[in-house]
Design a protein around this motif. Structure first.
Motif, PDB file in Angstrom:
ATOM      1  N   GLU A 272      51.137  75.721  25.130  1.00 36.43           N
ATOM      2  CA  GLU A 272      51.354  74.628  26.075  1.00 36.43           C
ATOM      3  C   GLU A 272      51.225  73.277  25.376  1.00 36.43           C
ATOM      4  O   GLU A 272      52.017  72.348  25.615  1.00 36.43           O
ATOM      5  CB  GLU A 272      50.332  74.730  27.210  1.00 36.43           C
ATOM      6  CG  GLU A 272      50.479  73.673  28.293  1.00 36.43           C
ATOM      7  CD  GLU A 272      51.779  73.827  29.067  1.00 36.43           C
ATOM      8  OE1 GLU A 272      52.214  72.838  29.692  1.00 36.43           O
ATOM      9  OE2 GLU A 272      52.365  74.943  29.063  1.00 36.43           O
ATOM     10  N   GLN A 273      50.243  73.137  24.466  1.00 37.71           N
ATOM     11  CA  GLN A 273      50.114  71.899  23.704  1.00 37.71           C
ATOM     12  C   GLN A 273      51.329  71.664  22.815  1.00 37.71           C
ATOM     13  O   GLN A 273      51.791  70.530  22.659  1.00 37.71           O
ATOM     14  CB  GLN A 273      48.837  71.948  22.855  1.00 37.71           C
ATOM     15  CG  GLN A 273      47.549  71.922  23.660  1.00 37.71           C
ATOM     16  CD  GLN A 273      46.329  72.033  22.776  1.00 37.71           C
ATOM     17  OE1 GLN A 273      46.451  72.100  21.555  1.00 37.71           O
ATOM     18  NE2 GLN A 273      45.148  72.056  23.391  1.00 37.71           N
ATOM     19  N   GLN A 274      51.828  72.712  22.220  1.00 34.01           N
ATOM     20  CA  GLN A 274      53.020  72.579  21.389  1.00 34.01           C
ATOM     21  C   GLN A 274      54.219  72.094  22.224  1.00 34.01           C
ATOM     22  O   GLN A 274      54.977  71.218  21.795  1.00 34.01           O
ATOM     23  CB  GLN A 274      53.335  73.917  20.728  1.00 34.01           C
ATOM     24  CG  GLN A 274      54.526  73.876  19.769  1.00 34.01           C
ATOM     25  CD  GLN A 274      54.793  75.217  19.143  1.00 34.01           C
ATOM     26  OE1 GLN A 274      54.186  76.206  19.563  1.00 34.01           O
ATOM     27  NE2 GLN A 274      55.672  75.265  18.174  1.00 34.01           N
ATOM     28  N   ARG A 275      54.351  72.665  23.408  1.00 34.55           N
ATOM     29  CA  ARG A 275      55.460  72.233  24.271  1.00 34.55           C
ATOM     30  C   ARG A 275      55.319  70.757  24.640  1.00 34.55           C
ATOM     31  O   ARG A 275      56.293  69.998  24.591  1.00 34.55           O
ATOM     32  CB  ARG A 275      55.485  73.104  25.530  1.00 34.55           C
ATOM     33  CG  ARG A 275      56.666  72.841  26.459  1.00 34.55           C
ATOM     34  CD  ARG A 275      56.547  73.673  27.724  1.00 34.55           C
ATOM     35  NE  ARG A 275      55.347  73.344  28.474  1.00 34.55           N
ATOM     36  CZ  ARG A 275      55.256  72.289  29.280  1.00 34.55           C
ATOM     37  NH1 ARG A 275      56.296  71.464  29.445  1.00 34.55           N
ATOM     38  NH2 ARG A 275      54.129  72.046  29.930  1.00 34.55           N
ATOM     39  N   GLU A 279      57.730  67.540  23.702  1.00 31.45           N
ATOM     40  CA  GLU A 279      58.238  66.621  24.726  1.00 31.45           C
ATOM     41  C   GLU A 279      57.923  65.169  24.357  1.00 31.45           C
ATOM     42  O   GLU A 279      58.763  64.276  24.500  1.00 31.45           O
ATOM     43  CB  GLU A 279      57.612  66.972  26.076  1.00 31.45           C
ATOM     44  CG  GLU A 279      58.095  68.306  26.650  1.00 31.45           C
ATOM     45  CD  GLU A 279      57.417  68.637  27.971  1.00 31.45           C
ATOM     46  OE1 GLU A 279      56.533  67.839  28.382  1.00 31.45           O
ATOM     47  OE2 GLU A 279      57.762  69.655  28.594  1.00 31.45           O
ATOM     48  N   GLN A 280      56.688  64.917  23.840  1.00 33.48           N
ATOM     49  CA  GLN A 280      56.348  63.567  23.428  1.00 33.48           C
ATOM     50  C   GLN A 280      57.211  63.121  22.249  1.00 33.48           C
ATOM     51  O   GLN A 280      57.613  61.944  22.164  1.00 33.48           O
ATOM     52  CB  GLN A 280      54.871  63.504  23.044  1.00 33.48           C
ATOM     53  CG  GLN A 280      53.924  63.707  24.214  1.00 33.48           C
ATOM     54  CD  GLN A 280      52.460  63.689  23.781  1.00 33.48           C
ATOM     55  OE1 GLN A 280      52.164  63.526  22.603  1.00 33.48           O
ATOM     56  NE2 GLN A 280      51.566  63.868  24.736  1.00 33.48           N
ATOM     57  N   MET A 281      57.504  64.042  21.351  1.00 32.54           N
ATOM     58  CA  MET A 281      58.373  63.693  20.231  1.00 32.54           C
ATOM     59  C   MET A 281      59.764  63.329  20.716  1.00 32.54           C
ATOM     60  O   MET A 281      60.399  62.385  20.202  1.00 32.54           O
ATOM     61  CB  MET A 281      58.424  64.852  19.242  1.00 32.54           C
ATOM     62  CG  MET A 281      57.109  65.089  18.495  1.00 32.54           C
ATOM     63  SD  MET A 281      57.097  66.614  17.534  1.00 32.54           S
ATOM     64  CE  MET A 281      58.469  66.309  16.438  1.00 32.54           C
ATOM     65  N   ASP A 282      60.249  64.040  21.718  1.00 36.95           N
ATOM     66  CA  ASP A 282      61.557  63.692  22.277  1.00 36.95           C
ATOM     67  C   ASP A 282      61.533  62.312  22.917  1.00 36.95           C
ATOM     68  O   ASP A 282      62.474  61.516  22.773  1.00 36.95           O
ATOM     69  CB  ASP A 282      61.977  64.747  23.308  1.00 36.95           C
ATOM     70  CG  ASP A 282      62.214  66.117  22.656  1.00 36.95           C
ATOM     71  OD1 ASP A 282      62.473  66.149  21.436  1.00 36.95           O
ATOM     72  OD2 ASP A 282      62.111  67.137  23.373  1.00 36.95           O
ATOM     73  N   VAL A 283      60.415  62.009  23.610  1.00 41.77           N
ATOM     74  CA  VAL A 283      60.294  60.675  24.224  1.00 41.77           C
ATOM     75  C   VAL A 283      60.273  59.591  23.158  1.00 41.77           C
ATOM     76  O   VAL A 283      60.906  58.534  23.278  1.00 41.77           O
ATOM     77  CB  VAL A 283      59.036  60.626  25.108  1.00 41.77           C
ATOM     78  CG1 VAL A 283      58.799  59.201  25.609  1.00 41.77           C
ATOM     79  CG2 VAL A 283      59.171  61.585  26.286  1.00 41.77           C
ATOM     80  N   ARG A 323      52.732  70.480  13.196  1.00 35.19           N
ATOM     81  CA  ARG A 323      52.772  71.815  12.586  1.00 35.19           C
ATOM     82  C   ARG A 323      51.410  72.209  12.013  1.00 35.19           C
ATOM     83  O   ARG A 323      50.930  73.319  12.243  1.00 35.19           O
ATOM     84  CB  ARG A 323      53.843  71.827  11.501  1.00 35.19           C
ATOM     85  CG  ARG A 323      55.260  71.627  12.005  1.00 35.19           C
ATOM     86  CD  ARG A 323      56.273  71.894  10.904  1.00 35.19           C
ATOM     87  NE  ARG A 323      57.614  71.537  11.311  1.00 35.19           N
ATOM     88  CZ  ARG A 323      58.194  70.377  11.012  1.00 35.19           C
ATOM     89  NH1 ARG A 323      57.532  69.477  10.304  1.00 35.19           N
ATOM     90  NH2 ARG A 323      59.424  70.115  11.412  1.00 35.19           N
ATOM     91  N   SER A 324      50.820  71.290  11.264  1.00 35.59           N
ATOM     92  CA  SER A 324      49.521  71.629  10.669  1.00 35.59           C
ATOM     93  C   SER A 324      48.461  71.842  11.734  1.00 35.59           C
ATOM     94  O   SER A 324      47.602  72.730  11.610  1.00 35.59           O
ATOM     95  CB  SER A 324      49.082  70.513   9.721  1.00 35.59           C
ATOM     96  OG  SER A 324      48.928  69.304  10.434  1.00 35.59           O
ATOM     97  N   HIS A 325      48.526  71.040  12.821  1.00 36.66           N
ATOM     98  CA  HIS A 325      47.543  71.200  13.887  1.00 36.66           C
ATOM     99  C   HIS A 325      47.691  72.558  14.558  1.00 36.66           C
ATOM    100  O   HIS A 325      46.689  73.236  14.825  1.00 36.66           O
ATOM    101  CB  HIS A 325      47.710  70.071  14.898  1.00 36.66           C
ATOM    102  CG  HIS A 325      46.811  70.217  16.101  1.00 36.66           C
ATOM    103  ND1 HIS A 325      45.435  70.089  16.025  1.00 36.66           N
ATOM    104  CD2 HIS A 325      47.093  70.500  17.400  1.00 36.66           C
ATOM    105  CE1 HIS A 325      44.919  70.288  17.212  1.00 36.66           C
ATOM    106  NE2 HIS A 325      45.893  70.533  18.064  1.00 36.66           N
ATOM    107  N   LEU A 326      48.962  72.975  14.823  1.00 34.71           N
ATOM    108  CA  LEU A 326      49.151  74.258  15.475  1.00 34.71           C
ATOM    109  C   LEU A 326      48.736  75.405  14.572  1.00 34.71           C
ATOM    110  O   LEU A 326      48.045  76.347  14.992  1.00 34.71           O
ATOM    111  CB  LEU A 326      50.628  74.412  15.881  1.00 34.71           C
ATOM    112  CG  LEU A 326      51.120  73.471  16.997  1.00 34.71           C
ATOM    113  CD1 LEU A 326      52.603  73.627  17.214  1.00 34.71           C
ATOM    114  CD2 LEU A 326      50.353  73.740  18.288  1.00 34.71           C
TER     115      LEU A 326
END
Length: 933
Positions: A272-275, A279-283, A323-326
């Motif tokens: 869910e955090q990745q999703r 979304e924030q990256m798209d914004v 990526r590193s966080h996930l």
């Protein structure tokens, strides 16, 4: 206890059969023997006597204890005593296997006849009546259960008693030697505790054998019963342990199911955090597209390129960070669950190996599972400008996130200035370096000159702050117990070697500082000093030179920063052009705040090219160190300030300089007065100051009367002169006058200065950024410092031909616990200054006198008492007085370490001449500053 009970039963059975062996008929027969023997004794027919058998006395001396034979017990180990009336007859006995291993001695009545033996045997036949069983007898079968036996009887009285009572059980039978048969039986069975003679055991002396027929030895032993009971109990305990382990296994399975469910939920959260992050990256991409279009329309090319590169870097950083966080979050959660499972298994004490680091990690350490094999690593500390996301655990490192100052503080750079977030700080676009260093970054941030951006100040995390964070420098952390409050360092100074080829004095000739080895405070390389620590530094340089250059020379100090920083001229003194060749002694001083890697150089300049180094310059080689410094740590709370004097376009006589503050480390503690002619102090302390003023004078009265520089303090509206320095006058020449000293100030006191000159002397005062006219001072709190001032005594001063004569002083300031002048009744009264506590000292001496010496030397000497090193601490040299001058002056300044009991004094040496007068009023003084270490 297990072997005793069967032994008692065996002995009882043997005693029953033995008691039945009595004489029958004319011959007596044993229990196992068929050999007849004649019967003799009192029991046989015709041999009876009315005399009773001799009674056995247990207390008779020399006899063994009596054998007791009862109905139920026999003691095999008891000693046997045979009555004297009964001779002994020996009968052979057979063992169980038919071979006679030993013989038992039976005691029978002697001389019995057939009839008596038969009657006697009949009387002692055991009855077939049964008795109730006791103990383990109840477990035996009836055919081998012991029978009730009649009591044995001995003597004539026994027979008579039997006839009278009519019952054979009431008489006593002869002693039955049960112990012998028991010994024989135990010898055949060594496992009962008595070793057999054939098996190497100790012989019993008398052994008995008995036949045990097959089928009769069916009695279950007590060992077998006990073993059976123990096996039953062990089986019950085993069942209970198995039930307990089943419960533990059930609990483990339940915990494992819970952990798996938690892992699944955490994985769902990560997805869910990745999703959300995508979304924030798209914004952000959409915002970047809109901003790029706007920038293209406005056509700010420079701003567009910078913003584009910034957002591209920011997007790349966000993607890599996501990526590193996930990946790290998944690895951390998996490792955390694995470690919890390992802990649960360990709690159940199962012999299962521990998964992870071979050794337990200590405090502030975590197990790095990415290494092969896993190893313990130090937890990462969040750098300045980052905030904590998750704490360090046994299976995961600490996680930090960059703080977005531009988002948290929208107006941090102002409304019209764009703010860009950077790792650990931010940048204000379009702001100059000077504006940023004035405090634009705000509280908790400083301006990094290398990165040209505001960075967060370092957090010492519980440690002591060695250097606080300022608007232009980061904080320095360190242990207060390991840092020193003050230090001193000294070196000799000379002209560079001719082999270097540097001979141009016009552009600036670097003097060679020939110092000691490198210390933890500074390093001396290539004739310059490099500082290694933060702090405040007070510098003193005593310089004596003879020159014939056209116009004046200028000696000064320059502080060089890093490669990006510009050089700064700290202080400069002008040496006038003399009418003849003679040595001129000057002292240059300054106080400044230094940082690591700052370098200090001493320079000698000429205003024109008409100065030949090889012909016109000659530097006096002073024996004592001519350069010294006093280093103060920021832990002392000291404050440094520098100010410049303004240039006066017209000539005048007396002059009160006005100041323009250039730097101050704490503007709260030190401020200028309302007219900028004085310095005000907020708190009480000790002030070390120096004022150097460059001037140009015209008039013959200037040479005759000279110049005076006076320092005043104003306390509660009352002004008072505290110190004065004298300078020989010049006519149509450039020169400098300087005053250095130390005073104690209270809260609200002000310090001001005045230059006094003759009335018909026209003087022009200069001021610029080269340090020729400047005020430099350091304020030190009274808790770690003290000051003492004195002047020369009115009597006892050296006069005439003076060679290394000490000067006598009179103290004018109150006593301090750290330093004082020798009192009346003490050795070297009014001569020695005595230090009573370990620390660092700085001394400034000004001497006004009249002399005709070709060379005059002023030396600060240290006494060698109490383990100290005797010798000169500092020295200054001057030549003869200029023609037409009435007074001359000489002075020196130095810093050095002192111990408890260190004493110093001042000596005056006149070479080829005499000293005519030393004034004790204005122009002669000594000031001492002591700072704790």
């Amino acid at each position: 206890m297990v072997l005793i009970t069967p032994l008692v039963l065996l002995v009882s059975w043997i005693s029953t059969r033995a008691s039945a062996e009595v004489c029958r008929g004319t011959h007596c027969y044993g229990a196992e023997s068929s050999d007849p023997r004649p019967c003799t004794g009192a029991h046989c027919a015709g041999g009876r006597t009315s005399r009773l058998a001799r009674q056995f006395n247990p207390t008779t001396k020399g006899r063994a204890p009596q054998i007791v034979s009862s109905q139920h017990h026999a003691y095999p180990n008891s000693a046997r005593v045979v009555p004297e009336a009964y001779p002994v007859a020996v009968l052979p006995l057979r063992g169980r296997h038919g071979d006679a291993r030993s013989r038992a001695h039976e005691y029978l009545p002697a001389g019995c006849t057939e009839g008596d033996c038969a009657a006697h045997g009949k009387q002692f036949q055991p009855t077939n009546d049964t008795r109730e069983c006791r103990g383990l007898e109840c477990r035996l079968p009836l055919r081998i259960r012991p029978k009730n036996r009649a009591k044995s009887c001995v003597g004539e009285g026994c027979l008579a008693g039997m006839e009278e009572s009519g019952a054979a059980t009431s008489s006593q039978l002869p002693p039955v030697h049960v112990s012998d048969k028991a010994a024989q039986f135990l010898g055949d069975f060594p496992e009962l505790g008595y070793p057999s003679t054939e098996l190497g055991g100790a012989p019993l002396g008398v052994q008995l054998t008995c036949d045990i027929k097959p089928g009769e030895n069916e009695v279950p032993s007590e060992d077998a019963l006990i073993l059976h009971l123990q096996l039953a109990k062990g089986q019950e305990k085993l069942v209970e342990a198995l039930q307990t382990q089943q419960v533990v296994i059930h609990d483990l399975q339940k915990k494992l199911a819970d952990q798996q469910e938690a892992l699944l939920s955490q994985q769902r959260e990560i997805l869910e955090q990745q999703r959300r992050m995508y979304e924030q990256m798209d914004v952000v991409k959409a915002q970047y597209g809109l901003l790029a279009d706007t920038v293209k329309q406005v056509s700010f090319q420079g701003l567009q390129g910078e913003l584009q590169s910034y957002f591209q870097n920011h997007l790349a950083g966000l993607q890599s960070q996501a990526r590193s966080h996930l990946q790290k979050s998944y690895a951390v959660h998996k490792a955390d669950v694995d470690s919890k499972v390992v802990d649960v298994v360990g709690d159940a004490h199962f012999p299962q190996p521990l998964l992870g680091c071979p050794l337990p990690c200590g405090h502030e350490e975590y197990c790095d599972f990415q290494r092969d094999p896993p190893q313990c690593e130090k937890c990462t500390m969040c750098p300045p400008g980052f905030f904590l996301i998750s704490q360090c655990s046994l299976a995961a490192d600490r996680m930090c996130q960059d703080r977005d100052e531009c988002l948290e503080l929208p107006h941090i750079c102002g409304e019209r200035v764009k703010c860009l977030n950077t790792p650990g700080g931010f940048r204000c676009l379009g702001v100059s370096e000077r504006e940023a260093m004035m405090g634009l970054c705000g509280h908790g941030y400083y301006y990094n000159q290398e990165l040209e951006e505001c960075q967060a100040c370092s957090d010492c995390d519980g440690e002591a702050v060695a250097v606080p964070c300022t608007a232009a420098s980061d904080a320095v952390c360190g242990l207060t117990s390991e840092s020193r409050l003050s230090q001193s360092w000294g070196a000799n100074v000379g002209l560079p070697s001719p082999r270097t080829g540097v001979a141009n004095v016009f552009s600036g000739l670097q003097l060679n500082i020939r110092g000691k080895e490198t210390t933890d405070l500074l390093a001396n390389e290539a004739g310059q000093v490099t500082f290694l620590q933060h702090g405040l530094v007070w510098l003193d340089h005593n310089f004596a030179i003879k020159h014939s250059c056209r116009n004046f020379l200028q000696v000064g100090m320059r502080l060089n920063g890093s490669q990006e920083e510009e050089s700064q001229d700290l202080s400069s003194i002008r040496i006038e052009q003399p009418d003849g060749k003679y040595f001129q002694g000057v002292s240059v001083s300054s106080g400044v705040e230094v940082e690591p890697n700052n370098t200090l150089t001493l320079l000698l300049k000429s205003p024109n090219q008409h100065c030949n180094r090889s012909k016109d310059l000659h530097v006096y080689d002073i024996a004592a160190p001519s350069f010294s410094l006093l280093w103060l740590s920021h832990d002392t709370g000291a404050v440094a300030m520098t100010a410049q004097m303004s240039l006066l376009a017209h000539y005048q006589t007396s002059y009160r300089p006005t100041f323009r503050m250039t730097s101050v480390s704490d503007p709260y503690m030190i401020i200028l007065t309302h007219d900028n002619r004085g310095v005000r102090f907020t708190e009480s302390g000790v002030v070390k100051f120096v004022l150097q003023q460059a001037l140009y004078s015209m008039g013959h009265t200037c040479i005759r009367e000279g110049f005076s520089l006076i320092a005043y303090t104003n306390r509660n509206g009352t002004g008072q002169e505290v110190m004065q320095a004298f300078k020989t006058g010049v006519n149509y020449r450039d020169t400098s006058i300087a005053l250095s000293g130390a005073i104690s100030v209270d809260s609200g006191d002000t310090l001001s200065f005045e230059v006094a000159s003759p009335s018909q002397c026209n003087i022009r005062y200069f001021g610029d950024s080269t340090g020729i006219s400047m005020l430099s001072l350091i304020w030190i709190p009274s808790a770690v410092s003290s000051a003492l001032t004195a002047t020369v005594a009115r009597t006892g001063l050296p006069f005439g031909a003076v060679r290394n004569k000490p000067l006598l002083f009179q103290q004018i300031s109150p006593d301090t616990p750290q330093v004082r002048l020798a009192r009346s009744g003490e050795p070297n009264y009014r001569k020695n200054f005595i230090f009573r506590e370990k620390g660092t000292a700085n001394i400034a001496i000004n001497l006004k006198l009249i002399h005709s010496c070709n060379i005059i030397k002023l030396t600060l000497q240290q006494d060698g008492g109490q383990g100290g090193q005797a010798g000169p601490v500092a020295q200054q040299v001057s030549g003869y007085m200029p023609e037409g001058s009435q007074w001359a002056s000489i002075g020196l300044r130095a810093s050095f370490q002192v111990q408890n009991g260190t004493t110093v004094y001042v000596t005056l040496d006149c070479i080829r001449g005499r000293v005519n007068q030393i004034t004790h009023e204005g122009g002669t003084n000594i000031s001492i500053v002591w700072v704790s270490v």
